[in-house]
Design a protein around this motif. Structure first.
Motif, PDB file in Angstrom:
ATOM      1  N   THR A  86     -24.368 -13.500 -71.526  1.00 25.56           N
ATOM      2  CA  THR A  86     -23.141 -13.293 -72.716  1.00 25.56           C
ATOM      3  C   THR A  86     -23.073 -12.663 -74.221  1.00 25.56           C
ATOM      4  O   THR A  86     -22.173 -12.992 -75.158  1.00 25.56           O
ATOM      5  N   LYS A  87     -24.349 -12.554 -74.712  1.00 26.41           N
ATOM      6  CA  LYS A  87     -24.601 -11.966 -75.970  1.00 26.41           C
ATOM      7  C   LYS A  87     -24.479 -10.526 -75.943  1.00 26.41           C
ATOM      8  O   LYS A  87     -24.447 -10.142 -77.168  1.00 26.41           O
ATOM      9  N   ALA A  91     -24.421  -5.939 -71.094  1.00 24.98           N
ATOM     10  CA  ALA A  91     -24.178  -6.995 -69.626  1.00 24.98           C
ATOM     11  C   ALA A  91     -23.124  -7.748 -68.981  1.00 24.98           C
ATOM     12  O   ALA A  91     -23.039  -7.299 -68.264  1.00 24.98           O
ATOM     13  N   LEU A  92     -22.226  -7.452 -70.216  1.00 28.51           N
ATOM     14  CA  LEU A  92     -21.172  -8.166 -70.020  1.00 28.51           C
ATOM     15  C   LEU A  92     -19.875  -7.501 -69.221  1.00 28.51           C
ATOM     16  O   LEU A  92     -19.148  -7.474 -68.410  1.00 28.51           O
ATOM     17  N   GLU A  93     -20.287  -5.633 -69.731  1.00 31.41           N
ATOM     18  CA  GLU A  93     -18.977  -4.451 -69.077  1.00 31.41           C
ATOM     19  C   GLU A  93     -19.504  -4.687 -68.342  1.00 31.41           C
ATOM     20  O   GLU A  93     -19.524  -4.268 -66.766  1.00 31.41           O
ATOM     21  N   ASP A  94     -21.111  -4.463 -68.124  1.00 34.33           N
ATOM     22  CA  ASP A  94     -21.415  -4.310 -66.463  1.00 34.33           C
ATOM     23  C   ASP A  94     -20.976  -5.031 -65.325  1.00 34.33           C
ATOM     24  O   ASP A  94     -20.614  -5.188 -64.460  1.00 34.33           O
ATOM     25  N   PHE A  95     -21.313  -6.831 -65.690  1.00 36.19           N
ATOM     26  CA  PHE A  95     -20.563  -7.405 -64.920  1.00 36.19           C
ATOM     27  C   PHE A  95     -18.914  -7.305 -64.332  1.00 36.19           C
ATOM     28  O   PHE A  95     -18.848  -6.879 -63.696  1.00 36.19           O
ATOM     29  N   ILE A  96     -18.139  -6.908 -65.354  1.00 38.88           N
ATOM     30  CA  ILE A  96     -16.872  -6.466 -65.856  1.00 38.88           C
ATOM     31  C   ILE A  96     -16.368  -5.725 -65.039  1.00 38.88           C
ATOM     32  O   ILE A  96     -15.765  -5.682 -63.995  1.00 38.88           O
ATOM     33  N   PHE A  97     -17.678  -4.206 -64.907  1.00 34.90           N
ATOM     34  CA  PHE A  97     -17.325  -3.141 -64.083  1.00 34.90           C
ATOM     35  C   PHE A  97     -17.402  -3.643 -62.670  1.00 34.90           C
ATOM     36  O   PHE A  97     -17.112  -2.492 -62.198  1.00 34.90           O
ATOM     37  N   TRP A 103     -10.973  -2.482 -65.075  1.00 38.74           N
ATOM     38  CA  TRP A 103     -10.404  -2.783 -66.392  1.00 38.74           C
ATOM     39  C   TRP A 103     -10.358  -1.622 -67.112  1.00 38.74           C
ATOM     40  O   TRP A 103     -10.350  -0.755 -67.144  1.00 38.74           O
ATOM     41  N   ASP A 104      -8.941  -2.021 -67.656  1.00 43.52           N
ATOM     42  CA  ASP A 104      -9.093  -1.442 -69.175  1.00 43.52           C
ATOM     43  C   ASP A 104      -9.981  -2.288 -70.302  1.00 43.52           C
ATOM     44  O   ASP A 104      -9.747  -3.100 -70.967  1.00 43.52           O
ATOM     45  N   THR A 110     -14.853  -7.424 -75.108  1.00 45.19           N
ATOM     46  CA  THR A 110     -15.875  -8.458 -75.048  1.00 45.19           C
ATOM     47  C   THR A 110     -15.545 -10.494 -75.027  1.00 45.19           C
ATOM     48  O   THR A 110     -15.748 -11.001 -74.299  1.00 45.19           O
ATOM     49  N   SER A 111     -14.850 -10.642 -75.744  1.00 42.58           N
ATOM     50  CA  SER A 111     -14.654 -12.032 -76.029  1.00 42.58           C
ATOM     51  C   SER A 111     -14.042 -12.503 -75.056  1.00 42.58           C
ATOM     52  O   SER A 111     -13.790 -13.363 -74.029  1.00 42.58           O
ATOM     53  N   ASP A 112     -13.137 -11.334 -73.898  1.00 39.18           N
ATOM     54  CA  ASP A 112     -12.324 -11.797 -72.717  1.00 39.18           C
ATOM     55  C   ASP A 112     -13.038 -12.072 -71.646  1.00 39.18           C
ATOM     56  O   ASP A 112     -13.586 -12.707 -70.635  1.00 39.18           O
ATOM     57  N   ILE A 113     -14.214 -11.030 -71.516  1.00 40.96           N
ATOM     58  CA  ILE A 113     -15.019 -10.972 -70.320  1.00 40.96           C
ATOM     59  C   ILE A 113     -16.263 -12.524 -70.340  1.00 40.96           C
ATOM     60  O   ILE A 113     -16.292 -12.856 -69.534  1.00 40.96           O
ATOM     61  N   LYS A 114     -16.418 -12.724 -72.018  1.00 42.96           N
ATOM     62  CA  LYS A 114     -17.063 -13.939 -72.133  1.00 42.96           C
ATOM     63  C   LYS A 114     -16.124 -15.379 -71.681  1.00 42.96           C
ATOM     64  O   LYS A 114     -16.918 -15.902 -70.548  1.00 42.96           O
TER      65      LYS A 114
END
Length: 143
Positions: A86-87, A91-97, A103-104, A110-114
């Protein structure tokens, strides 16, 4: 999924299970190893997870309910605690993708994905019943 009993409270970390209303607000229980019951005043902003959605592009509605996002996470990663750094913004963008390909990126921060990763992990660890598929709910909505 049963997210109608789970809430996020503005200004307080973590997730809370809504137990029942009180005269001055709502009685909630924290989702932790040692749960604590507290009363949340009506003046505090409480967000029920069932009512939260995430922005997407290319669809008429432009948002996907959090339930559907959690279902996608469960399909891809199982219903266990997530192992996402989560830092790391990458990694967070790869996860949400992986979870929500359309995703928009302009409206999901990034805080929303976290929060998504943290919330799913909390639910998987302390309240896994919320992530289970409810066949009764699906039958009711079909009628």
């Amino acid at each position: 999924m049963n997210l109608k009993d789970i809430a996020a409270i503005a200004g307080k970390p973590g997730l809370y299970k809504v137990l029942k209303p009180s005269r001055t607000g709502v009685i909630v229980e924290s989702l932790e190893a040692k749960p604590k019951k507290t009363i949340v005043n009506a003046s505090q902003r409480i967000s029920i997870l069932k009512e939260i959605s995430m922005y997407v592009t290319g669809q008429a509605e432009e948002s996907v309910p959090l339930e559907e996002v959690f279902t996608s996470v469960k399909e891809k990663f199982g219903s266990t605690k997530l192992d996402v750094d989560t830092k790391s913004e990458e990694a967070l963008e790869d996860f949400i993708f992986q979870v929500l390909p359309n995703w928009d990126s302009d409206r999901i921060y990034t805080s929303d994905i976290k929060k998504l990763v943290t919330w799913f992990s909390k639910l998987a660890e302390f309240y896994p019943e919320a992530l289970e598929d409810n066949k009764e709910e699906a039958e009711e909505s079909a009628e």
